[in-house]
Design a protein around this motif. Sequence first.
Motif, mmCIF file in Angstrom:
data_model
loop_
_atom_site.group_PDB
_atom_site.id
_atom_site.type_symbol
_atom_site.label_atom_id
_atom_site.label_comp_id
_atom_site.label_asym_id
_atom_site.label_seq_id
_atom_site.Cartn_x
_atom_site.Cartn_y
_atom_site.Cartn_z
ATOM 1 N N LEU A 93 0.852 -1.186 0.000
ATOM 2 C CA LEU A 93 0.000 0.000 0.000
ATOM 3 C C LEU A 93 0.883 1.229 0.000
ATOM 4 C CD1 LEU A 93 -2.810 1.398 0.348
ATOM 5 C CD2 LEU A 93 -2.421 1.266 2.821
ATOM 6 N N ALA A 94 0.595 2.184 -0.905
ATOM 7 C CA ALA A 94 1.413 3.403 -0.975
ATOM 8 C C ALA A 94 0.563 4.556 -1.495
ATOM 9 C CB ALA A 94 2.618 3.186 -1.893
ATOM 10 N N LYS A 95 1.033 5.775 -1.236
ATOM 11 C CA LYS A 95 0.384 6.962 -1.775
ATOM 12 C C LYS A 95 0.489 6.965 -3.299
ATOM 13 C CE LYS A 95 3.128 9.582 0.475
ATOM 14 N NZ LYS A 95 3.832 10.789 0.986
ATOM 15 N N ALA A 96 -0.502 7.533 -3.961
ATOM 16 C CA ALA A 96 -0.516 7.554 -5.424
ATOM 17 C C ALA A 96 0.691 8.292 -5.987
ATOM 18 C CB ALA A 96 -1.814 8.194 -5.918
ATOM 19 N N GLU A 97 1.210 9.278 -5.230
ATOM 20 C CA GLU A 97 2.350 10.054 -5.710
ATOM 21 C C GLU A 97 3.582 9.189 -5.952
ATOM 22 O OE1 GLU A 97 0.426 10.709 -3.206
ATOM 23 O OE2 GLU A 97 -0.098 12.842 -3.065
ATOM 24 N N VAL A 98 3.678 8.093 -5.210
ATOM 25 C CA VAL A 98 4.846 7.215 -5.335
ATOM 26 C C VAL A 98 4.943 6.638 -6.741
ATOM 27 C CG1 VAL A 98 5.885 5.064 -4.487
ATOM 28 C CG2 VAL A 98 4.874 6.675 -2.872
ATOM 29 N N GLN A 100 4.661 8.014 -9.477
ATOM 30 C CA GLN A 100 5.319 8.929 -10.398
ATOM 31 C C GLN A 100 6.807 9.091 -10.117
ATOM 32 O OE1 GLN A 100 3.315 9.758 -12.856
ATOM 33 N NE2 GLN A 100 1.662 8.734 -11.727
ATOM 34 N N TRP A 101 7.309 8.509 -9.032
ATOM 35 C CA TRP A 101 8.724 8.677 -8.698
ATOM 36 C C TRP A 101 9.587 7.880 -9.665
ATOM 37 C CZ3 TRP A 101 8.880 8.000 -2.626
ATOM 38 C CH2 TRP A 101 8.141 9.047 -2.051
ATOM 39 N N PRO A 102 10.734 8.414 -10.072
ATOM 40 C CA PRO A 102 11.634 7.672 -10.971
ATOM 41 C C PRO A 102 12.096 6.367 -10.334
ATOM 42 C CG PRO A 102 12.276 9.986 -10.805
ATOM 43 C CD PRO A 102 11.235 9.760 -9.749
ATOM 44 N N LEU A 103 12.074 5.306 -11.083
ATOM 45 C CA LEU A 103 12.515 3.970 -10.682
ATOM 46 C C LEU A 103 11.711 3.423 -9.517
ATOM 47 C CD1 LEU A 103 14.365 1.553 -11.014
ATOM 48 C CD2 LEU A 103 16.057 2.692 -9.585
ATOM 49 N N LEU A 104 11.643 4.163 -8.409
ATOM 50 C CA LEU A 104 10.940 3.671 -7.232
ATOM 51 C C LEU A 104 9.468 3.427 -7.545
ATOM 52 C CD1 LEU A 104 10.932 2.915 -4.291
ATOM 53 C CD2 LEU A 104 10.664 5.317 -3.698
ATOM 54 N N GLY A 105 8.843 4.333 -8.292
ATOM 55 C CA GLY A 105 7.451 4.143 -8.659
ATOM 56 C C GLY A 105 7.254 2.907 -9.506
ATOM 57 N N TRP A 106 8.187 2.681 -10.424
ATOM 58 C CA TRP A 106 8.113 1.491 -11.264
ATOM 59 C C TRP A 106 8.303 0.228 -10.439
ATOM 60 C CZ3 TRP A 106 11.816 -2.238 -12.661
ATOM 61 C CH2 TRP A 106 11.428 -3.077 -13.707
ATOM 62 N N LEU A 107 9.268 0.255 -9.505
ATOM 63 C CA LEU A 107 9.494 -0.883 -8.621
ATOM 64 C C LEU A 107 8.235 -1.203 -7.810
ATOM 65 C CD1 LEU A 107 13.058 -0.204 -7.167
ATOM 66 C CD2 LEU A 107 12.384 -2.160 -8.564
ATOM 67 N N ALA A 108 7.635 -0.161 -7.261
ATOM 68 C CA ALA A 108 6.443 -0.359 -6.440
ATOM 69 C C ALA A 108 5.300 -0.938 -7.267
ATOM 70 C CB ALA A 108 6.023 0.967 -5.811
ATOM 71 N N ASP A 109 5.144 -0.450 -8.477
ATOM 72 C CA ASP A 109 4.082 -0.938 -9.352
ATOM 73 C C ASP A 109 4.310 -2.406 -9.704
ATOM 74 O OD1 ASP A 109 1.713 -0.488 -10.993
ATOM 75 O OD2 ASP A 109 3.058 -0.750 -12.694
ATOM 76 N N ARG A 110 5.564 -2.768 -10.018
ATOM 77 C CA ARG A 110 5.883 -4.165 -10.361
ATOM 78 C C ARG A 110 5.667 -5.083 -9.157
ATOM 79 N NH1 ARG A 110 4.372 -5.317 -14.312
ATOM 80 N NH2 ARG A 110 3.278 -3.375 -13.992
ATOM 81 N N ALA A 111 5.784 -4.552 -7.965
ATOM 82 C CA ALA A 111 5.582 -5.353 -6.761
ATOM 83 C C ALA A 111 4.106 -5.515 -6.422
ATOM 84 C CB ALA A 111 6.324 -4.726 -5.580
ATOM 85 N N GLY A 112 3.225 -4.965 -7.264
ATOM 86 C CA GLY A 112 1.797 -5.110 -7.039
ATOM 87 C C GLY A 112 1.225 -4.153 -6.025
ATOM 88 N N THR A 113 1.773 -2.954 -5.966
ATOM 89 C CA THR A 113 1.341 -1.967 -4.979
ATOM 90 C C THR A 113 -0.085 -1.484 -5.237
ATOM 91 O OG1 THR A 113 3.598 -1.224 -4.592
ATOM 92 C CG2 THR A 113 1.847 0.317 -4.033
#
Length: 259
Positions: A93-98, A100-113
């Motif tokens: 679970l994370a804030k929607a702003e995450v 859009q963050w470079p790399l970290l946002g992509w990592l979080a999305d791939r982890a099923g956030t």
Amino acid sequence: MATWRRLWRAPLIALWVLLGMLLTALLQLLPGRWREPPRQAITRWWMRCLLRLLPLHIRYHGQPAAGTALWVGNHVSWVDIILLGARAPVRFLAKAEVRQWPLLGWLADRAGTVFIHRGQAASLNQRLGDVLQRGHNLMIFAEGTTTAGDRVRTFHGRLFGCAIEQHLPIQPVALAYRNHGQRDTIAPFIDDDEFSRHLWRLLGAARIDVDVHFLPLIDSHTLGRNELARSARQAVIQALGLEEDSSNCQSVDSLRAAA
């Protein structure tokens, strides 16, 4: 020495991220119902390999629950996501702003956030319950923010409602970063830190010892949300060997009353 470490780590991580993006694009070619199992397996493999490129010496203690559970724990760094996602299939679970963050946002999305937008608090419990109902473990950093690893803030009880409604156990998870036996000061991602600067510092580190504790399950059938939050927080504090911080001991009930 820090410069030399960055010179070989940075290109390898850049190549590994590019490979991850390529694999992600290839997975999108699969029909939706066939996509999830290989996505989970590839994501875990990718994260495990990424950890080997970072200056981390990792020790896992205990085991993730055999069945579906709500994981809750302290939050120190964006690295927490990789450490947990590499160990077992889990959503975050994370804030929607995450996102859009470079790399970290992509990592979080791939982890099923599960990304939550402002104003969606009313529907949050339903969304989290849907994730658990589909049989996915869900990790919630129940403090709502990161710390330097020197304390554990109050766990927010409202986040535990989804486990109660789904009759699922709580698994406390404790994460600690240390350097020569002392609390590490490089790994924490806190305050107004910026991701690229933090990654650059991390790549220059010699070695950071990481302990990840999967603690005994807490039954959600007999306790209320706030009691579960306090019990999980206390389990994490004990696993980390920290003392109770009186400045953060007020109950979630009092926080909600003041809101």
